[in-house]
Write a protein that holds these residues in place. Structure first.
Motif, PDB file in Angstrom:
ATOM      1  N   MET A  33     -20.469  69.857  14.919  1.00 57.18           N
ATOM      2  CA  MET A  33     -21.688  69.097  14.604  1.00 57.18           C
ATOM      3  C   MET A  33     -22.090  69.358  13.157  1.00 57.18           C
ATOM      4  SD  MET A  33     -25.405  69.599  16.378  1.00 57.18           S
ATOM      5  CE  MET A  33     -26.841  68.801  15.708  1.00 57.18           C
ATOM      6  N   SER A  34     -22.253  68.342  12.408  1.00 59.58           N
ATOM      7  CA  SER A  34     -22.641  68.522  11.007  1.00 59.58           C
ATOM      8  C   SER A  34     -24.085  68.147  10.807  1.00 59.58           C
ATOM      9  CB  SER A  34     -21.755  67.645  10.108  1.00 59.58           C
ATOM     10  OG  SER A  34     -21.948  66.286  10.413  1.00 59.58           O
ATOM     11  N   ILE A  35     -24.793  68.930  10.030  1.00 56.45           N
ATOM     12  CA  ILE A  35     -26.183  68.608   9.740  1.00 56.45           C
ATOM     13  C   ILE A  35     -26.415  68.766   8.246  1.00 56.45           C
ATOM     14  CG2 ILE A  35     -26.946  69.432  11.994  1.00 56.45           C
ATOM     15  CD1 ILE A  35     -28.080  71.876  10.592  1.00 56.45           C
ATOM     16  N   GLU A  36     -27.389  68.074   7.776  1.00 54.60           N
ATOM     17  CA  GLU A  36     -27.757  68.232   6.382  1.00 54.60           C
ATOM     18  C   GLU A  36     -28.556  69.511   6.225  1.00 54.60           C
ATOM     19  OE1 GLU A  36     -29.927  64.807   5.265  1.00 54.60           O
ATOM     20  OE2 GLU A  36     -28.258  63.423   5.565  1.00 54.60           O
ATOM     21  N   LYS A  37     -28.534  70.018   5.010  1.00 55.98           N
ATOM     22  CA  LYS A  37     -29.312  71.216   4.729  1.00 55.98           C
ATOM     23  C   LYS A  37     -30.789  70.901   4.876  1.00 55.98           C
ATOM     24  CE  LYS A  37     -29.123  75.115   1.575  1.00 55.98           C
ATOM     25  NZ  LYS A  37     -28.593  75.619   0.313  1.00 55.98           N
ATOM     26  N   ASP A  38     -31.531  71.835   5.398  1.00 56.96           N
ATOM     27  CA  ASP A  38     -32.964  71.667   5.636  1.00 56.96           C
ATOM     28  C   ASP A  38     -33.248  70.448   6.519  1.00 56.96           C
ATOM     29  OD1 ASP A  38     -33.037  73.766   3.940  1.00 56.96           O
ATOM     30  OD2 ASP A  38     -34.290  72.826   2.428  1.00 56.96           O
ATOM     31  N   GLU A  39     -32.612  70.415   7.701  1.00 59.02           N
ATOM     32  CA  GLU A  39     -32.831  69.317   8.645  1.00 59.02           C
ATOM     33  C   GLU A  39     -34.208  69.458   9.283  1.00 59.02           C
ATOM     34  OE1 GLU A  39     -30.838  67.338  12.630  1.00 59.02           O
ATOM     35  OE2 GLU A  39     -30.487  69.433  12.149  1.00 59.02           O
ATOM     36  N   PRO A  40     -34.959  68.374   9.445  1.00 57.84           N
ATOM     37  CA  PRO A  40     -36.267  68.471  10.094  1.00 57.84           C
ATOM     38  C   PRO A  40     -36.149  68.766  11.574  1.00 57.84           C
ATOM     39  CG  PRO A  40     -35.705  66.176   9.661  1.00 57.84           C
ATOM     40  CD  PRO A  40     -34.655  67.009   8.987  1.00 57.84           C
ATOM     41  N   LEU A  41     -37.171  69.410  12.147  1.00 57.90           N
ATOM     42  CA  LEU A  41     -37.223  69.650  13.578  1.00 57.90           C
ATOM     43  C   LEU A  41     -37.454  68.339  14.315  1.00 57.90           C
ATOM     44  CD1 LEU A  41     -37.707  72.604  12.548  1.00 57.90           C
ATOM     45  CD2 LEU A  41     -39.145  72.931  14.575  1.00 57.90           C
ATOM     46  N   THR A  42     -36.999  68.278  15.552  1.00 60.64           N
ATOM     47  CA  THR A  42     -37.301  67.138  16.404  1.00 60.64           C
ATOM     48  C   THR A  42     -38.792  67.174  16.748  1.00 60.64           C
ATOM     49  OG1 THR A  42     -36.835  68.378  18.413  1.00 60.64           O
ATOM     50  CG2 THR A  42     -34.991  67.185  17.406  1.00 60.64           C
ATOM     51  N   PRO A  43     -39.371  66.056  17.211  1.00 61.44           N
ATOM     52  CA  PRO A  43     -40.791  66.069  17.593  1.00 61.44           C
ATOM     53  C   PRO A  43     -41.126  67.160  18.622  1.00 61.44           C
ATOM     54  CG  PRO A  43     -40.010  63.824  17.440  1.00 61.44           C
ATOM     55  CD  PRO A  43     -38.807  64.703  17.262  1.00 61.44           C
ATOM     56  N   ALA A  44     -40.274  67.285  19.652  1.00 57.47           N
ATOM     57  CA  ALA A  44     -40.533  68.319  20.653  1.00 57.47           C
ATOM     58  C   ALA A  44     -40.377  69.713  20.060  1.00 57.47           C
ATOM     59  CB  ALA A  44     -39.604  68.153  21.852  1.00 57.47           C
ATOM     60  N   GLY A  45     -39.417  69.867  19.134  1.00 56.26           N
ATOM     61  CA  GLY A  45     -39.249  71.153  18.469  1.00 56.26           C
ATOM     62  C   GLY A  45     -40.483  71.533  17.679  1.00 56.26           C
ATOM     63  N   ARG A  46     -41.097  70.560  17.008  1.00 58.76           N
ATOM     64  CA  ARG A  46     -42.334  70.829  16.258  1.00 58.76           C
ATOM     65  C   ARG A  46     -43.454  71.240  17.211  1.00 58.76           C
ATOM     66  NH1 ARG A  46     -44.462  66.513  12.428  1.00 58.76           N
ATOM     67  NH2 ARG A  46     -45.516  68.349  11.567  1.00 58.76           N
ATOM     68  N   LEU A  47     -43.477  70.623  18.381  1.00 58.88           N
ATOM     69  CA  LEU A  47     -44.502  70.982  19.367  1.00 58.88           C
ATOM     70  C   LEU A  47     -44.359  72.440  19.792  1.00 58.88           C
ATOM     71  CD1 LEU A  47     -46.801  69.888  21.277  1.00 58.88           C
ATOM     72  CD2 LEU A  47     -44.991  69.507  22.963  1.00 58.88           C
ATOM     73  N   PHE A  48     -43.109  72.895  19.987  1.00 56.45           N
ATOM     74  CA  PHE A  48     -42.866  74.240  20.497  1.00 56.45           C
ATOM     75  C   PHE A  48     -43.137  75.339  19.465  1.00 56.45           C
ATOM     76  CE2 PHE A  48     -39.860  72.317  23.774  1.00 56.45           C
ATOM     77  CZ  PHE A  48     -40.757  72.510  24.806  1.00 56.45           C
ATOM     78  N   VAL A  49     -43.323  74.993  18.201  1.00 51.72           N
ATOM     79  CA  VAL A  49     -43.619  76.027  17.203  1.00 51.72           C
ATOM     80  C   VAL A  49     -45.099  76.049  16.823  1.00 51.72           C
ATOM     81  CG1 VAL A  49     -41.283  75.983  16.265  1.00 51.72           C
ATOM     82  CG2 VAL A  49     -43.042  74.530  15.236  1.00 51.72           C
ATOM     83  N   GLN A  50     -45.917  75.189  17.449  1.00 55.22           N
ATOM     84  CA  GLN A  50     -47.359  75.241  17.205  1.00 55.22           C
ATOM     85  C   GLN A  50     -47.959  76.433  17.953  1.00 55.22           C
ATOM     86  OE1 GLN A  50     -48.595  73.097  14.886  1.00 55.22           O
ATOM     87  NE2 GLN A  50     -46.417  72.533  14.816  1.00 55.22           N
ATOM     88  N   PRO A  51     -48.952  77.105  17.403  1.00 59.00           N
ATOM     89  CA  PRO A  51     -49.500  78.316  18.039  1.00 59.00           C
ATOM     90  C   PRO A  51     -49.953  78.109  19.488  1.00 59.00           C
ATOM     91  CG  PRO A  51     -50.332  78.109  15.802  1.00 59.00           C
ATOM     92  CD  PRO A  51     -49.565  76.846  16.073  1.00 59.00           C
ATOM     93  N   ALA A  52     -50.562  76.972  19.788  1.00 57.92           N
ATOM     94  CA  ALA A  52     -51.096  76.758  21.139  1.00 57.92           C
ATOM     95  C   ALA A  52     -50.010  76.474  22.162  1.00 57.92           C
ATOM     96  CB  ALA A  52     -52.115  75.614  21.132  1.00 57.92           C
ATOM     97  N   THR A  53     -48.842  76.003  21.709  1.00 62.13           N
ATOM     98  CA  THR A  53     -47.776  75.632  22.647  1.00 62.13           C
ATOM     99  C   THR A  53     -46.450  76.293  22.282  1.00 62.13           C
ATOM    100  OG1 THR A  53     -47.516  73.603  21.319  1.00 62.13           O
ATOM    101  CG2 THR A  53     -48.773  73.424  23.364  1.00 62.13           C
ATOM    102  N   ASP A  54     -46.507  77.409  21.555  1.00 62.87           N
ATOM    103  CA  ASP A  54     -45.300  78.132  21.166  1.00 62.87           C
ATOM    104  C   ASP A  54     -44.566  78.620  22.417  1.00 62.87           C
ATOM    105  OD1 ASP A  54     -43.969  79.529  18.666  1.00 62.87           O
ATOM    106  OD2 ASP A  54     -43.990  81.000  20.281  1.00 62.87           O
ATOM    107  N   GLN A  55     -43.259  78.355  22.482  1.00 59.73           N
ATOM    108  CA  GLN A  55     -42.496  78.693  23.682  1.00 59.73           C
ATOM    109  C   GLN A  55     -41.189  79.391  23.344  1.00 59.73           C
ATOM    110  OE1 GLN A  55     -43.104  77.983  27.428  1.00 59.73           O
ATOM    111  NE2 GLN A  55     -44.881  78.588  26.224  1.00 59.73           N
ATOM    112  N   ILE A  56     -40.976  80.550  23.981  1.00 66.66           N
ATOM    113  CA  ILE A  56     -39.731  81.299  23.874  1.00 66.66           C
ATOM    114  C   ILE A  56     -39.149  81.437  25.276  1.00 66.66           C
ATOM    115  CG2 ILE A  56     -38.679  83.522  23.285  1.00 66.66           C
ATOM    116  CD1 ILE A  56     -41.011  83.874  21.267  1.00 66.66           C
TER     117      ILE A  56
END
Length: 473
Positions: free
Chosen positions: A1-24
């Motif tokens: 799988m090839s990706i460009e450098k500094d690829e943006p997060l997916t919408p759901a990925g952005r949701l999971f890194v917000q403090p209120a919905t951070d998920q590990i």
């Protein structure tokens, strides 16, 4: 799988890194014998893990504040945490390995975020307790894809040259008979009706409607409370026996019936006053909308110029259950669960909830999308997920794996439940706010007893089908 450098997060990925919905995701593998740090390092070095762009990238923000993946040189030793000595209180005979490991993971779910100065994953080796804990940030991908990637490091016990496999969920369409024009019209009408009803409820839940107070409901701020983790253990054969008692029933129907019956049992025993008959407790389930082919998908994603997309694509379903005093027929819980889930699957709730979340994320930003998701969590009672694991036993570094269990970061729910099947067993990790549910072992026992009671009722149907006719729900 090839990706460009500094690829943006997916919408759901952005949701999971917000403090209120951070998920590990915290996945624990029980081992037949301890594993050493050198062996662990060797397995990781030879795996697809360190070749995958997500696992070799830092989470960074650009000049506009948007989260992106930045590829870096990985330092494997920073991702391995080796704990050679036993944990817990050795003077307490009740402090067995399972309790100690569950307590360790419970602490991780509320107080130990992953450091952002390295790629967002870690492996904790609990040598004295013969297990490893794999911590993966949910922004890295959905649960099925991450499990598939992990299994590329494993081999079957029965055949050391082959990787374990995950059977993709069978399509429900294959069970449907060809419908007439009138049947298709009626189905379209029901789909439209249920979708309108459920999306209206979805909107109201995100604004003001909430479950009534019960002994198991959390709310805003509960995600910061101390946690306790216990394991409810089920046999897949028992679940299949119950499944066979009602026509066209699925394992998910059985799981939800067990939860409905178990929570009713628990409330009856531990409420200051008996709950009102029929009081609603609403569950939240994430539905994976991205077709997954298991380990075969990993191979495709790793190809250069692959068109397959890695990440998270999920919708949300609100799944209501109701308190009922135990009656003469425990299978009534199954019939009610099947009826509710069939209607949910007929609707477009999961798909439209994803589309709404995507729209809010794009137009108003990740913070507003996270706030709406947080509101829904605060206004409901529990989280539930079910992941299908390998049917056959597997080993890692030549060491047989005895169990596989998973849980996630604490939410504003007092109860979070994650079930995973493996080699004929299904273990459900029950993460609770221990100030609200101080004895979750009793709750786990309620779930286990509920399944056994349903199994006995199902066996009676098998012995005398004329007396207990099957019901399609």
């Amino acid at each position: 799988m090839s990706i460009e450098k500094d690829e943006p997060l997916t919408p759901a990925g952005r949701l999971f890194v917000q403090p209120a919905t951070d998920q590990i995701i915290n996945c624990v593998l029980g081992l037949d014998r301890p594993v050493g740090i050198e062996t662990t390092r060797s397995v990781i070095t030879d795996s697809l893990l360190i070749k995958h762009p997500r696992f070799t990238s830092l989470l960074v923000k650009d000049n506009h504040g948007r989260e992106r993946w930045k590829t870096v040189e990985i330092e494997i030793d920073r991702h391995i945490i080796f704990l050679p000595n036993a944990l817990g209180n050795h003077d307490d005979d009740d402090d067995d390995d399972e309790t100690i490991v569950n307590d360790y993971i419970a602490d991780l779910t509320v107080s130990c975020p992953l450091s952002t100065d390295k790629p967002l994953w870690e492996i904790h080796i609990l040598a004295a307790h013969k297990c490893v804990v794999i911590r993966l940030h949910h922004a890295l991908g959905d649960g099925v894809s991450l499990l598939s990637l992990m299994l590329t490091m494993c081999r079957k016990v029965s055949d050391g040259d082959k990787m374990p496999t995950i059977e993709p969920p069978s399509s429900s369409r294959s069970n449907h008979r060809r419908e007439s024009g009138a049947g298709r019209f009626w189905k379209l009408l029901k789909t439209t009706w249920f979708t309108l009803i459920y999306m209206l409820e979805f909107f109201m839940r995100s604004v003001w409607v909430r479950d009534k107070e019960t002994a198991v409901r959390g709310g805003a701020g509960v995600e910061l409370w101390p946690r306790k983790l216990v394991t409810a253990k089920f046999s897949l054969d028992d679940m299949k026996t119950v499944k066979s008692s009602v026509v066209n029933t699925t394992i998910n129907d059985v799981l939800f019936a067990v939860i409905s019956s178990g929570l009713s049992r628990y409330l009856e025993m531990h409420s200051r006053k008996p709950p009102r008959e029929g009081i609603q407790m609403t569950g939240v389930a994430m539905v994976n909308l991205r077709p997954s082919q298991g380990i075969q998908e990993i191979t495709e994603l790793m190809k250069k110029n692959s068109r397959s997309r890695w990440g998270n694509k999920f919708g949300m379903m609100l799944l209501p259950i109701y308190y009922h005093k135990n009656g003469s027929d425990p299978l009534e819980y199954l019939k009610r669960a099947k009826k509710m889930i069939d209607r949910k699957k007929l609707s477009l709730e999961a798909f439209l909830s994803y589309q709404i979340g995507y729209f809010v994320m794009k137009c108003f930003g990740a913070k507003i999308a996270s706030l709406l998701n947080y509101r829904i969590i605060c206004n409901t009672s529990f989280t539930i997920s079910n992941v299908v694991g390998p049917k056959e036993e597997f080993m890692i570094a030549g060491i047989p794996v005895t169990y596989i269990r998973t849980t996630s970061s604490s939410l504003a729910h007092a109860i979070t439940m994650h079930m995973m099947s493996y080699a004929g067993k299904a273990d459900m990790q029950i993460l609770v706010a221990k100030d609200l549910i101080p004895q979750p072992e009793i709750l786990a026992k309620c779930f286990e007893d509920a399944l056994l009671e349903m199994k006995e009722a199902a066996l009676k149907i098998g012995e005398n089908p004329s007396k207990f006719p099957q019901n399609s729900g």
